[in-house]
Write a protein that holds these residues in place. Sequence first.
Motif, mmCIF file in Angstrom:
data_model
loop_
_atom_site.group_PDB
_atom_site.id
_atom_site.type_symbol
_atom_site.label_atom_id
_atom_site.label_comp_id
_atom_site.label_asym_id
_atom_site.label_seq_id
_atom_site.Cartn_x
_atom_site.Cartn_y
_atom_site.Cartn_z
ATOM 1 N N MET A 151 32.609 33.355 85.214
ATOM 2 C CA MET A 151 32.263 32.108 85.878
ATOM 3 C C MET A 151 32.602 32.121 87.356
ATOM 4 S SD MET A 151 30.646 30.431 83.714
ATOM 5 C CE MET A 151 30.466 28.951 84.717
ATOM 6 N N PHE A 152 33.307 33.139 87.813
ATOM 7 C CA PHE A 152 33.565 33.355 89.241
ATOM 8 C C PHE A 152 32.474 34.235 89.846
ATOM 9 C CE2 PHE A 152 36.226 36.189 92.209
ATOM 10 C CZ PHE A 152 35.821 35.489 93.338
ATOM 11 N N VAL A 153 32.274 35.399 89.243
ATOM 12 C CA VAL A 153 31.318 36.364 89.793
ATOM 13 C C VAL A 153 29.875 35.947 89.507
ATOM 14 C CG1 VAL A 153 30.553 38.773 89.714
ATOM 15 C CG2 VAL A 153 33.002 38.229 89.603
ATOM 16 N N GLY A 154 29.622 35.436 88.297
ATOM 17 C CA GLY A 154 28.262 35.106 87.903
ATOM 18 C C GLY A 154 27.556 34.119 88.820
ATOM 19 N N PRO A 155 28.159 32.938 89.101
ATOM 20 C CA PRO A 155 27.495 31.999 90.004
ATOM 21 C C PRO A 155 27.286 32.560 91.413
ATOM 22 C CG PRO A 155 29.182 30.875 88.739
ATOM 23 C CD PRO A 155 29.345 32.347 88.466
ATOM 24 N N LEU A 156 28.234 33.382 91.882
ATOM 25 C CA LEU A 156 28.056 33.984 93.198
ATOM 26 C C LEU A 156 26.892 34.963 93.191
ATOM 27 C CD1 LEU A 156 31.770 34.579 94.276
ATOM 28 C CD2 LEU A 156 30.250 32.708 94.935
ATOM 29 N N LEU A 157 26.754 35.726 92.090
ATOM 30 C CA LEU A 157 25.591 36.607 91.971
ATOM 31 C C LEU A 157 24.298 35.798 91.949
ATOM 32 C CD1 LEU A 157 26.602 39.341 89.357
ATOM 33 C CD2 LEU A 157 26.119 39.667 91.777
ATOM 34 N N GLY A 158 24.309 34.714 91.187
ATOM 35 C CA GLY A 158 23.139 33.863 91.137
ATOM 36 C C GLY A 158 22.800 33.279 92.491
ATOM 37 N N SER A 159 23.826 32.823 93.209
ATOM 38 C CA SER A 159 23.615 32.276 94.544
ATOM 39 C C SER A 159 23.065 33.335 95.495
ATOM 40 C CB SER A 159 24.939 31.717 95.093
ATOM 41 O OG SER A 159 24.770 31.192 96.387
ATOM 42 N N ALA A 160 23.584 34.568 95.390
ATOM 43 C CA ALA A 160 23.095 35.654 96.245
ATOM 44 C C ALA A 160 21.636 35.980 95.946
ATOM 45 C CB ALA A 160 23.965 36.895 96.054
ATOM 46 N N VAL A 161 21.285 35.998 94.661
ATOM 47 C CA VAL A 161 19.900 36.285 94.275
ATOM 48 C C VAL A 161 18.962 35.210 94.819
ATOM 49 C CG1 VAL A 161 18.336 36.358 92.289
ATOM 50 C CG2 VAL A 161 20.467 37.657 92.248
ATOM 51 N N LEU A 162 19.362 33.942 94.669
ATOM 52 C CA LEU A 162 18.529 32.857 95.190
ATOM 53 C C LEU A 162 18.492 32.875 96.710
ATOM 54 C CD1 LEU A 162 19.536 29.922 92.807
ATOM 55 C CD2 LEU A 162 17.619 31.503 92.610
ATOM 56 N N ILE A 265 30.672 26.315 92.849
ATOM 57 C CA ILE A 265 31.094 26.597 91.476
ATOM 58 C C ILE A 265 31.690 28.000 91.375
ATOM 59 C CG2 ILE A 265 30.257 26.896 89.110
ATOM 60 C CD1 ILE A 265 28.297 24.619 89.629
ATOM 61 N N GLY A 266 31.146 28.939 92.131
ATOM 62 C CA GLY A 266 31.693 30.293 92.126
ATOM 63 C C GLY A 266 33.097 30.359 92.712
ATOM 64 N N ILE A 267 33.313 29.672 93.832
ATOM 65 C CA ILE A 267 34.650 29.647 94.448
ATOM 66 C C ILE A 267 35.653 28.980 93.502
ATOM 67 C CG2 ILE A 267 36.018 28.666 96.329
ATOM 68 C CD1 ILE A 267 33.490 29.045 98.105
ATOM 69 N N ALA A 268 35.232 27.872 92.874
ATOM 70 C CA ALA A 268 36.102 27.221 91.893
ATOM 71 C C ALA A 268 36.403 28.173 90.742
ATOM 72 C CB ALA A 268 35.442 25.946 91.367
ATOM 73 N N GLY A 269 35.399 28.971 90.343
ATOM 74 C CA GLY A 269 35.624 29.962 89.294
ATOM 75 C C GLY A 269 36.666 30.989 89.694
ATOM 76 N N GLY A 270 36.744 31.310 90.989
ATOM 77 C CA GLY A 270 37.768 32.234 91.466
ATOM 78 C C GLY A 270 39.166 31.665 91.282
#
Length: 409
Positions: A151-162, A265-270
Amino acid sequence: MSGVDQSERFPWRKVAGAAYVPTAAFAIGEGAVIPYIPLIAGDLGASLAVAAVVTAMLTVGQLAGDVPGGSVVARFGERPTMIGAGLLVLVALAIAFVSTNVWMLGAAIFVLGLGHAVFALARHAFMTTFVPIRFRARALSTLGGIFRLGMFVGPLLGSAVLGLGLPLASVWVVCAIGTVIAIVVLIVLPDPSSAFERTPLTTGTIELRAERTGVGEVVRRNARVLATVGVGAAMLALARSARNVLLPLWAVSIGLDGVTTGLVIGIAGGVDFALFFVSGWVMDRFGRLWSVVPSLTLMAAAFAMLAVSHDLDAAAGWFTAAALVLALGNGLGSGILMTLGADLADRRNPAPFLGAWRLTTDLGGAAAPLLISLLVSIASIAWAAGGLTALCIVGAGMLLRWLPRKPRD
């Protein structure tokens, strides 16, 4: 060898290969899609309330998978079950990728939740069976921390893809890649249970019971525990599920774009991920209550922050702060639901009880998005946040009253 505590030589690397590595790949893929389900539903024409229902299908699917999942694990074993669950997830992702309406997407999310439930139950049963009691909370909080890594890495990957300009549907591909990696790892690495069969280690179990107790019988036998500790734990599961649903919906309602939503959400996941070992250490050192009650209290405070800030000029700042406090509370409870289930389960044959336990807690998780959808429909999203505040407080009170102070030997 006399006088040596064999549990000190517990083979952590073998456990990591069986549970931690594939779980990390699986969780990162799932984390890449969860924040974007409401946005994808919105693109297919869903209202805010309908988007909440579509998102709810994830936890409804998990709920549907809990009871049969225990029987599947007991019959086929942990590793084959995780591989099968991964293949089921790939089917769900293919359906989601080609979805042309909200109901098709909802069906895909339901199947995704079903696969997630069976995968999670299998890894939980493995850890409960083989990990010594003295290491249990740290091992299971680490397992919870692996999901938080996703839940930390996944949303950041999603954000990067978008951020690269790719369409929203591309997040399904990211999830598929993570799932394939998990399946390959499970196939390639040796089954760690063979290490326990060949060595005299004193692990979390003496021997597996030959007979298999049905989950229905386990529910009846443990009705009081499930109705007290289980319901209190379900309130925590409700808060966690609500966090995954409410934050993306809140971002949509205050006008944040997909890239910003994923970053927050990614930063919060961190923050969430950073606390997983602290949670396990606290549980092993001071007891389970010192993890679960602060977790629920902080999450109640964060939902209250959201409830009073929706229409403020600084709504985006309040959203970020609440996401971080929710992450702090969730991180302090890393692994607590799995640990409580393991504490209460029969270590000789844990899968049936764990199926009943996960059914109870996942009922809370499944109720959260449906409750949010109902409150959004009849009142507002701010009222939904206020209702969650009250339920967190109720859950903390129930666990203070009924949670055993010591785990079962």
